[in-house]
Enzyme design. Sequence first.
Site, PDB file in Angstrom:
ATOM      1  NE  ARG A  56     -31.731 -23.622 -15.077  1.00 49.72           N
ATOM      2  CZ  ARG A  56     -31.741 -24.727 -15.817  1.00 49.72           C
ATOM      3  NH1 ARG A  56     -30.629 -25.159 -16.388  1.00 49.72           N
ATOM      4  NH2 ARG A  56     -32.858 -25.400 -15.991  1.00 49.72           N
ATOM      5  CG  ASP A  71      -2.402  -6.279   5.014  1.00 48.70           C
ATOM      6  OD1 ASP A  71      -3.124  -6.142   4.008  1.00 48.70           O
ATOM      7  OD2 ASP A  71      -1.522  -7.158   5.119  1.00 48.70           O
ATOM      8  CB  SER A  78       7.512  -3.253  -3.199  1.00 50.20           C
ATOM      9  OG  SER A  78       7.365  -1.888  -2.952  1.00 50.20           O
ATOM     10  CB  VAL A  94       7.269   5.680  11.925  1.00 48.52           C
ATOM     11  CG1 VAL A  94       6.390   6.761  12.556  1.00 48.52           C
ATOM     12  CG2 VAL A  94       7.888   6.189  10.625  1.00 48.52           C
ATOM     13  CD  GLU A 121       9.161  -1.960   5.763  1.00 45.55           C
ATOM     14  OE1 GLU A 121       8.044  -1.514   5.451  1.00 45.55           O
ATOM     15  OE2 GLU A 121       9.318  -2.882   6.612  1.00 45.55           O
ATOM     16  NE  ARG A 141       2.447   5.442 -12.414  1.00 42.34           N
ATOM     17  CZ  ARG A 141       2.548   4.485 -11.513  1.00 42.34           C
ATOM     18  NH1 ARG A 141       3.733   3.965 -11.225  1.00 42.34           N
ATOM     19  NH2 ARG A 141       1.492   4.036 -10.873  1.00 42.34           N
ATOM     20  CG  ASN A 175      -0.562  -3.881  -5.092  1.00 44.80           C
ATOM     21  OD1 ASN A 175       0.378  -3.242  -5.542  1.00 44.80           O
ATOM     22  ND2 ASN A 175      -0.391  -5.030  -4.458  1.00 44.80           N
ATOM     23  CB  CYS A 226       0.073 -13.542  -1.449  1.00 43.75           C
ATOM     24  SG  CYS A 226      -0.699 -12.000  -0.978  1.00 43.75           S
ATOM     25  CB  ALA A 252      -0.939   0.005   1.204  1.00 42.47           C
TER      26      ALA A 252
END
Lengths: 466, 466
Positions: free
Chosen positions: A455, A296, A50, A91, A44, A31, A318, A54, A21
């Site tokens: 159905r 998360d 990154s 932090v 971090e 960008r 993401n 998973c 995230a």
Amino acid sequence: MSMSHGNRTKERLVVVGGDAAGMSAASRARRLKGPDELEIIAFERGHFSSFSACGIPYWVGGDVADRDQLIARSPEEHRARGIDLRMRTEVTELDVDGRRVRSRDLESGAEEWTPYDKLVIATGARPVRPPLPGIDAPGVHGVQTLDDGQALLDTLSRTEGRRAVVIGAGYIGVEMAEAMINRGYEVTVVNRGTEPMATLDPDMGRLVHDAMEGLGITMVNDAEVTKILTGEGGRVRAVVTEDAEYPADVVVLGIGVRPETALAEAAGLPLGTHRGLLTDLAMRVRGHEDIWAGGDCVEVLDLVSGSERHIALGTHANKHGQVIGSNVAGGYATFPGVVGTAVSKVCDLEIARTGLREKDAHRAGLRFESVTIEATSRAGYYPDADPMTVKMLAELRTGRLLGVQIVGGEGAGKRVDIAAVALTAGMTVEQMTSLDLGYAPPFSPVWDPILVAARQAVSALRRTTP
Amino acid sequence: MSMSHGNRTKERLVVVGGDAAGMSAASRARRLKGPDELEIIAFERGHFSSFSACGIPYWVGGDVADRDQLIARSPEEHRARGIDLRMRTEVTELDVDGRRVRSRDLESGAEEWTPYDKLVIATGARPVRPPLPGIDAPGVHGVQTLDDGQALLDTLSRTEGRRAVVIGAGYIGVEMAEAMINRGYEVTVVNRGTEPMATLDPDMGRLVHDAMEGLGITMVNDAEVTKILTGEGGRVRAVVTEDAEYPADVVVLGIGVRPETALAEAAGLPLGTHRGLLTDLAMRVRGHEDIWAGGDCVEVLDLVSGSERHIALGTHANKHGQVIGSNVAGGYATFPGVVGTAVSKVCDLEIARTGLREKDAHRAGLRFESVTIEATSRAGYYPDADPMTVKMLAELRTGRLLGVQIVGGEGAGKRVDIAAVALTAGMTVEQMTSLDLGYAPPFSPVWDPILVAARQAVSALRRTTP
């Protein structure tokens, strides 16, 4: 070193957390705005940025050869793109009124304050580690970070015994059971719930249970772990429940995660019932103009029940990052919420779910019909047509689809996407019966299993509410 | 023998055509109304009822061992359920004013009139057989019916040469090319269009072309067949185009089908621009209270363009039959239309499409942006992550999804269902970017390829119509 706030001529974005995230947000913002307009500093505390958490079970299981394959973008790559990413820097305080964060360099111990104009909180989740005797013994491993995965692999390479106990039978638990099977271990899964995969209803979880036993995995349900026994050198020796003792040469914790929101809580930011940060649809922390949060550590809106949930999943993180990055840079984007889609596998068995389980629907005050059908993933006459079971819930009176659960062979799992889109669109099961889904014998029976379930659901509703 | 109309005390349903649409209608009506309330007589001119024409290429190719596996329900099974199914009996005239049909027993030649109260027309489609010199020569085969498939297999078992020419490169053509490759033939596909799979845009068809050549198939595009040459014993020897001659020991026609509506036309029933019967949403022939039609002989509403199309596909025929059966029996059901989803494969290459191609969108007066992205079907680091290409069209200004085309490896094809549901729901590509699709490394990259395409489409629209 940090510039004093008052002297800065360009805006500064501070990002707390260098995984999906946080770094998606930073990258997207970069960008949209160049270094002349926006300074970006990211902190971090770990060794990696990154990375795909998973993917860890597949690395441990040997499907993915190399740890570095799980790293989407290294710290150096982020820095080359103009993001001042400070690794191994934790932090330790958010000063919301003073618009600054305090950080500690975990190598040197040095602390400093860094002012911000805009703040992104992406502190992720932490694994549940129940305070059991022996939980910190050598040979007991979580699998949340790449460091965890490496530590587990190191243990496996040093351990002669081949008995693995996995505690927990959710996604991480069943994926780690597969990984340990692939590594040639005798695997026991100790599960608190009545069946594995508590994200499914128990009747569908039972199918997973049976399939896992068919793979040679010993499944222990309704079992609360009370302690972990250690032996020679303090290493793990067994997992003990109220009823039994399971010898173990290695123990894997797959118990799930909780939002990592201690910093946010200390700063007085709003948390929900699952202890995740609460945001608006633009992923801005509620009541705070210049603070965003994603991944998360936040709660998300469940579009089916209308209430908040906590779901730790890279694909959401993401998306959050993209939305935050756009908004931070002065653009506009929203994350409207989730329908609760998840897919997993144990060896050849595919497991998927979206929307509400029976329990969720009851909790949301919804009345519904539930149907379960058996079908095949391809035309019955086509080779390798694997059986699949689909459970579908639909609301009384409105006929609205509420949820789908799938357990089956190859090609079963991703069919959940059909239901995920239908849930998002608020479709009724009647509408679903005429969906124009791809048909050809190698891909589907002439009635796709999702259509068969729809159905049946229509018929069930007609019987109940004619 | 038929009872005189005036003497009957119960209603009589007559069904013309004993395949998917007709027999689904008959079976559904029978489930809703017993033999005491409704008499059901069905006429089928062929030898088989309720068979999977879509399965024929896999039977010819050897994936399906036995013809009978393709038969969903035999005439005897239908009769045991109280449907008077008369095989090898061709309906030769519909007398709409007189509410009766004339039929001929193809074995005895005997003719009779059968009155009806309600009529279902399910006469299917007939293969296109251009009137070329040599088209009826031994060794030239269509593949529409089980008899066709058996005749082709008989030819293959009698033929020493191993050169097959497939005329046509649509679904049937490419599936038959695969079948003949699997049988060990040297295969040449002669195609009228600029690329194979004219149901895709040519740029996507090009990917199919390249993959087929990679499989050792000789692809000839832009080629009009002018005649079929015969040799010894009148058997096929070569396929001739304006430019070249292709030696052939066997020729397979995969040119497509047209609605079989000669009877309906002679009876003055309304046909559309594709020569298919026109119905309302309840599948009732327009302007006729007691006549229904479904399956390959009707046109269907394309929900994306708002115009009628002809699509011969078993999954639609089955849905039509269900809707007709309900309505005939006094219930209520509708078939709202299609979005044009189709999926196929050539060996390991999966091909899928839904919605509008560029050409369709132009024809419908829609302005759009088109994007094409490359992705993988699984997480890039996961074993067997196959490449896949997704093309997506979105309307200017509204941002509405217009169509998706997919060419790729395993797991690529059925992803088209995500787009099919989104099209049905009228979603915009912006809405699609936050779809909660199933994610786990063995199933998808963290951004599913459909999401990647949607994000690109959003960017493209923003550039064009800011």
